[in-house]
Scaffold this motif. Structure first.
Motif, PDB file in Angstrom:
ATOM      1  N   SER A 183       0.835  -1.197   0.000  1.00 42.12           N
ATOM      2  CA  SER A 183       0.000   0.000   0.000  1.00 42.12           C
ATOM      3  C   SER A 183       0.868   1.244   0.000  1.00 42.12           C
ATOM      4  O   SER A 183       2.081   1.185   0.241  1.00 42.12           O
ATOM      5  CB  SER A 183      -0.902   0.001   1.242  1.00 42.12           C
ATOM      6  OG  SER A 183      -0.116   0.028   2.412  1.00 42.12           O
ATOM      7  N   SER A 184       0.256   2.365  -0.288  1.00 43.96           N
ATOM      8  CA  SER A 184       0.971   3.632  -0.173  1.00 43.96           C
ATOM      9  C   SER A 184       1.211   3.948   1.309  1.00 43.96           C
ATOM     10  O   SER A 184       0.672   3.270   2.183  1.00 43.96           O
ATOM     11  CB  SER A 184       0.177   4.756  -0.840  1.00 43.96           C
ATOM     12  OG  SER A 184      -1.085   4.902  -0.210  1.00 43.96           O
ATOM     13  N   LYS A 185       2.017   4.952   1.568  1.00 40.88           N
ATOM     14  CA  LYS A 185       2.401   5.296   2.935  1.00 40.88           C
ATOM     15  C   LYS A 185       3.006   4.074   3.633  1.00 40.88           C
ATOM     16  O   LYS A 185       2.539   3.634   4.691  1.00 40.88           O
ATOM     17  CB  LYS A 185       1.222   5.848   3.738  1.00 40.88           C
ATOM     18  CG  LYS A 185       0.712   7.192   3.262  1.00 40.88           C
ATOM     19  CD  LYS A 185      -0.369   7.726   4.166  1.00 40.88           C
ATOM     20  CE  LYS A 185      -0.859   9.083   3.703  1.00 40.88           C
ATOM     21  NZ  LYS A 185       0.173  10.124   3.802  1.00 40.88           N
ATOM     22  N   SER A 186       4.038   3.517   3.016  1.00 41.18           N
ATOM     23  CA  SER A 186       4.662   2.319   3.569  1.00 41.18           C
ATOM     24  C   SER A 186       6.165   2.352   3.348  1.00 41.18           C
ATOM     25  O   SER A 186       6.676   3.069   2.488  1.00 41.18           O
ATOM     26  CB  SER A 186       4.066   1.060   2.929  1.00 41.18           C
ATOM     27  OG  SER A 186       4.320   1.042   1.540  1.00 41.18           O
ATOM     28  N   ILE A 187       6.871   1.557   4.163  1.00 39.96           N
ATOM     29  CA  ILE A 187       8.310   1.370   4.042  1.00 39.96           C
ATOM     30  C   ILE A 187       8.560  -0.086   3.696  1.00 39.96           C
ATOM     31  O   ILE A 187       8.157  -0.987   4.437  1.00 39.96           O
ATOM     32  CB  ILE A 187       9.046   1.739   5.345  1.00 39.96           C
ATOM     33  CG1 ILE A 187       8.812   3.220   5.682  1.00 39.96           C
ATOM     34  CG2 ILE A 187      10.541   1.471   5.213  1.00 39.96           C
ATOM     35  CD1 ILE A 187       9.471   3.652   6.982  1.00 39.96           C
ATOM     36  N   ILE A 188       9.198  -0.337   2.557  1.00 44.76           N
ATOM     37  CA  ILE A 188       9.543  -1.686   2.121  1.00 44.76           C
ATOM     38  C   ILE A 188      10.996  -1.934   2.508  1.00 44.76           C
ATOM     39  O   ILE A 188      11.896  -1.205   2.079  1.00 44.76           O
ATOM     40  CB  ILE A 188       9.343  -1.853   0.609  1.00 44.76           C
ATOM     41  CG1 ILE A 188       7.894  -1.526   0.232  1.00 44.76           C
ATOM     42  CG2 ILE A 188       9.706  -3.267   0.170  1.00 44.76           C
ATOM     43  CD1 ILE A 188       7.638  -1.487  -1.251  1.00 44.76           C
ATOM     44  N   VAL A 189      11.224  -2.961   3.325  1.00 50.07           N
ATOM     45  CA  VAL A 189      12.538  -3.184   3.925  1.00 50.07           C
ATOM     46  C   VAL A 189      13.129  -4.508   3.446  1.00 50.07           C
ATOM     47  O   VAL A 189      12.438  -5.538   3.447  1.00 50.07           O
ATOM     48  CB  VAL A 189      12.440  -3.198   5.468  1.00 50.07           C
ATOM     49  CG1 VAL A 189      13.813  -3.425   6.084  1.00 50.07           C
ATOM     50  CG2 VAL A 189      11.825  -1.902   5.974  1.00 50.07           C
ATOM     51  N   ILE A 190      14.390  -4.471   3.029  1.00 50.29           N
ATOM     52  CA  ILE A 190      15.170  -5.687   2.790  1.00 50.29           C
ATOM     53  C   ILE A 190      16.380  -5.601   3.703  1.00 50.29           C
ATOM     54  O   ILE A 190      17.333  -4.868   3.428  1.00 50.29           O
ATOM     55  CB  ILE A 190      15.592  -5.822   1.317  1.00 50.29           C
ATOM     56  CG1 ILE A 190      14.364  -5.797   0.399  1.00 50.29           C
ATOM     57  CG2 ILE A 190      16.374  -7.116   1.113  1.00 50.29           C
ATOM     58  CD1 ILE A 190      14.693  -5.896  -1.071  1.00 50.29           C
ATOM     59  N   GLU A 191      16.333  -6.341   4.820  1.00 54.15           N
ATOM     60  CA  GLU A 191      17.417  -6.282   5.798  1.00 54.15           C
ATOM     61  C   GLU A 191      18.538  -7.255   5.440  1.00 54.15           C
ATOM     62  O   GLU A 191      18.292  -8.326   4.883  1.00 54.15           O
ATOM     63  CB  GLU A 191      16.878  -6.598   7.197  1.00 54.15           C
ATOM     64  CG  GLU A 191      15.976  -5.508   7.764  1.00 54.15           C
ATOM     65  CD  GLU A 191      15.823  -5.606   9.265  1.00 54.15           C
ATOM     66  OE1 GLU A 191      16.656  -5.025   9.977  1.00 54.15           O
ATOM     67  OE2 GLU A 191      14.877  -6.269   9.717  1.00 54.15           O
ATOM     68  N   ASP A 192      19.770  -6.843   5.791  1.00 57.34           N
ATOM     69  CA  ASP A 192      20.959  -7.674   5.546  1.00 57.34           C
ATOM     70  C   ASP A 192      20.966  -8.193   4.117  1.00 57.34           C
ATOM     71  O   ASP A 192      21.063  -9.398   3.857  1.00 57.34           O
ATOM     72  CB  ASP A 192      21.010  -8.841   6.531  1.00 57.34           C
ATOM     73  CG  ASP A 192      21.147  -8.362   7.964  1.00 57.34           C
ATOM     74  OD1 ASP A 192      21.858  -7.371   8.180  1.00 57.34           O
ATOM     75  OD2 ASP A 192      20.527  -8.968   8.855  1.00 57.34           O
ATOM     76  N   ILE A 193      20.879  -7.284   3.177  1.00 57.01           N
ATOM     77  CA  ILE A 193      20.797  -7.677   1.772  1.00 57.01           C
ATOM     78  C   ILE A 193      22.064  -8.374   1.314  1.00 57.01           C
ATOM     79  O   ILE A 193      22.056  -9.151   0.370  1.00 57.01           O
ATOM     80  CB  ILE A 193      20.480  -6.453   0.892  1.00 57.01           C
ATOM     81  CG1 ILE A 193      20.091  -6.892  -0.512  1.00 57.01           C
ATOM     82  CG2 ILE A 193      21.647  -5.472   0.872  1.00 57.01           C
ATOM     83  CD1 ILE A 193      19.532  -5.805  -1.375  1.00 57.01           C
ATOM     84  N   ASP A 194      23.175  -8.118   2.008  1.00 58.70           N
ATOM     85  CA  ASP A 194      24.422  -8.788   1.651  1.00 58.70           C
ATOM     86  C   ASP A 194      24.397 -10.264   2.047  1.00 58.70           C
ATOM     87  O   ASP A 194      25.188 -11.062   1.536  1.00 58.70           O
ATOM     88  CB  ASP A 194      25.612  -8.096   2.326  1.00 58.70           C
ATOM     89  CG  ASP A 194      25.422  -7.973   3.828  1.00 58.70           C
ATOM     90  OD1 ASP A 194      24.400  -7.391   4.222  1.00 58.70           O
ATOM     91  OD2 ASP A 194      26.267  -8.456   4.592  1.00 58.70           O
ATOM     92  N   CYS A 195      23.483 -10.630   2.956  1.00 60.54           N
ATOM     93  CA  CYS A 195      23.383 -12.027   3.399  1.00 60.54           C
ATOM     94  C   CYS A 195      22.191 -12.742   2.761  1.00 60.54           C
ATOM     95  O   CYS A 195      22.178 -13.975   2.684  1.00 60.54           O
ATOM     96  CB  CYS A 195      23.235 -12.103   4.914  1.00 60.54           C
ATOM     97  SG  CYS A 195      24.614 -11.379   5.815  1.00 60.54           S
ATOM     98  N   SER A 196      21.167 -11.981   2.348  1.00 60.26           N
ATOM     99  CA  SER A 196      19.941 -12.603   1.847  1.00 60.26           C
ATOM    100  C   SER A 196      20.185 -13.391   0.572  1.00 60.26           C
ATOM    101  O   SER A 196      19.748 -14.516   0.417  1.00 60.26           O
ATOM    102  CB  SER A 196      18.873 -11.528   1.590  1.00 60.26           C
ATOM    103  OG  SER A 196      18.518 -10.883   2.793  1.00 60.26           O
TER     104      SER A 196
END
Length: 500
Positions: A290-303
């Motif tokens: 949805s709008s008004k949101s934060i899309i997070v990919i944590e530890d992208i170097d490990c994912s």
């Protein structure tokens, strides 16, 4: 003036008498009343100076609650507690607090551009006896808006839009925010690909262990982004912004994300790349945010395997696609680097608006430069070791201590000695370990921990120097041995040549 007032009073009295007479007449002669009703309506509207608009709670074939009605209810709720005498409290699904609204048959006034309007909360009972699956279907609620006919243009063209817009903003502010995670699996059919829980993380910029100047810079950037819808449209860019948070473990990257979400009142989508099977599923996940949101990919170097450089020549001809294998999965993920790049700022990234994309990593140098360049990750924020300003925030949070003589020693250790300790480790040392433990004891424990960290760092440096020296000596020995072997080989070769 008195004569004119008396004339309007007499006219009103006459109309009231006619309407009363018409009501009695219609009751006893209903069929004749149907023919006379249009005449009385025209007569009444000619002298009645007000216009009325109804907004029903439910509309349509599927008995769906009207979004306009909900917006009006939220808009009026901000003033209902001050103006209305009779109120009712509702617990709306997805709202984090009670919603106060006018009780049935209550009326309040509102002003807009010097125009006064009247809002009434109405309820009528359905006299028809019919079966329904919906509770209280025999009661129909609606809001009645009344205004003078001379104000028709202001109300129709501007006021109603203002009411609905303000109501939606109030709903968004009062909503119960959520933390989403993508569910694993390839075939979701018609089921949602995101599951959620209530987002209740207490982090804020006030409690974030960071220099005040840096926090203000980030907050200003977030505010500017949230108010720049028209600007992004003007320059032809999707209304989104990328943040790269990098630094050692324990420096507060996840806490920063929570603080950003609470500051903007956004939902959070925690995207786990290892469960995404291919680029198509990645796009589907993006569309469902949805709008008004934060899309997070944590530890992208490990994912996923995003740590290498993209190969040229043949791979560039194939679309510069590097296959990224998920760790711990039986099946390989077919998500490609180009698919992830398109997810961030390609054509599909424009589906929706007002989104922030956040990457976190411990080793920024290992990531492909194309992934973190400006335009994709617009703002790079280094989450570093704890400085003195960050320590003071933690001391206030953990111990409610703002000043102490012990601070000078801690400042010397952090700034002069340059001892490196993460905010997570500092917070752990400041945390009282027993009931009634005083703040001074916790601060002294931190000093001891900093000194131990200094000694450990010194030992590591000595070990590194020793190891480096041993490696150099080993290289020297190998070099000397190679030289010796070469000398023997040359001598043997020379001896053979002399014998011949």
């Amino acid at each position: 003036m008195a004569t004119m007032g008396q004339l309007w009073a007499n006219t009103g009295s006459t109309l009231a008498t006619l309407m009363f007479t018409y009501t009695i007449f219609r009751r006893w002669f209903p069929h004749v009343g149907d023919h006379l009703e249009p005449f009385f309506q025209r007569l009444f509207s000619r002298f009645y100076p007000y216009i009325q608009i109804k907004f029903h709670e439910y509309s349509g074939e599927h008995f769906k609650r009207s979004e306009v009605y909900s917006g009006i209810q939220s808009y009026l709720s901000k003033d209902s507690s001050l103006r209305a005498k009779k109120l009712k409290a509702n617990t709306t699904k997805g709202s984090k607090s009670l919603v106060l609204s006018m009780d049935d048959r209550e009326e309040i006034t509102d002003e807009f551009e010097s125009v006064t309007v009247w809002w009434q909360s109405k309820k009528v009972r359905n006299t028809r006896q019919s079966f329904s699956f919906y509770p209280a279907a025999d009661e129909k609620r609606y809001y009645m808006l009344k205004f003078h006919r001379r104000d028709r243009e202001v109300i129709i063209e501007r006021y109603l839009e203002h009411v609905v817009k303000e109501g939606k903003m109030i709903d968004m502010k009062n909503r119960e925010r959520k933390l989403y995670s993508n569910t694993p699996g390839q075939n979701h059919r018609n089921q949602t690909k995101w599951s959620h829980v209530t987002f209740e993380h207490p982090a804020s910029f006030d409690t974030l262990a960071m220099e005040e100047k840096k926090k203000e810079e980030i907050k200003s950037d977030l505010i500017k982004f949230s108010k720049s819808k028209d600007y992004y449209k003007k320059i032809g860019k999707a209304w989104k912004r990328g943040y790269l948070l990098f630094g050692p473990p324990g420096t507060g990257k996840s806490t920063m994300i929570a603080a950003m979400a609470n500051f903007l009142e956004y939902d959070v989508y925690d995207l786990e790349l290892t469960t995404v099977m291919d680029n198509t599923q990645l796009r589907s996940l993006l569309i469902e945010t949805s709008s008004k949101s934060i899309i997070v990919i944590e530890d992208i170097d490990c994912s996923l395997n995003l740590t290498g450089q993209r190969k040229k020549k043949k791979e560039e001809e194939d679309g510069d696609e590097k296959m990224m294998k998920s760790e711990g999965e039986k099946k390989e993920s077919k998500v490609t680097l180009s698919g992830l790049l398109n997810f961030i700022d390609g054509l599909w990234s424009a589906c929706g608006g007002e989104r922030i994309i956040v990457f976190t990593t411990n080793f920024v140098d290992k990531l492909d430069p194309a992934l973190i360049r400006k335009g994709r990750m617009d703002k790079h924020i280094e989450m570093s070791y704890c400085g003195f300003e960050a320590f003071k925030v933690l001391a206030k949070n953990y111990l409610d201590v703002e000043e102490s003589e012990i601070f000078d020693e801690i400042k010397r250790l952090l700034e002069v000695e340059g001892i490196k300790m993460t905010p997570a480790d500092v917070g752990e040392n400041l945390l009282p370990k027993s009931e009634g433990e005083e703040g001074e004891t916790c601060l002294k424990r931190l000093i001891e921990a900093l000194k131990e960290a200094k000694e450990e760092a010194k030992k590591r440096v000595e070990e590194e120097v020793k190891q480096k020296k041993e490696e150099e000596e080993e290289k020297k020995r190998i070099k000397e041995k190679k030289a010796e072997m070469k000398a023997k080989k040359d001598e043997k070769k020379k001896k053979i040549e002399e014998e011949q």
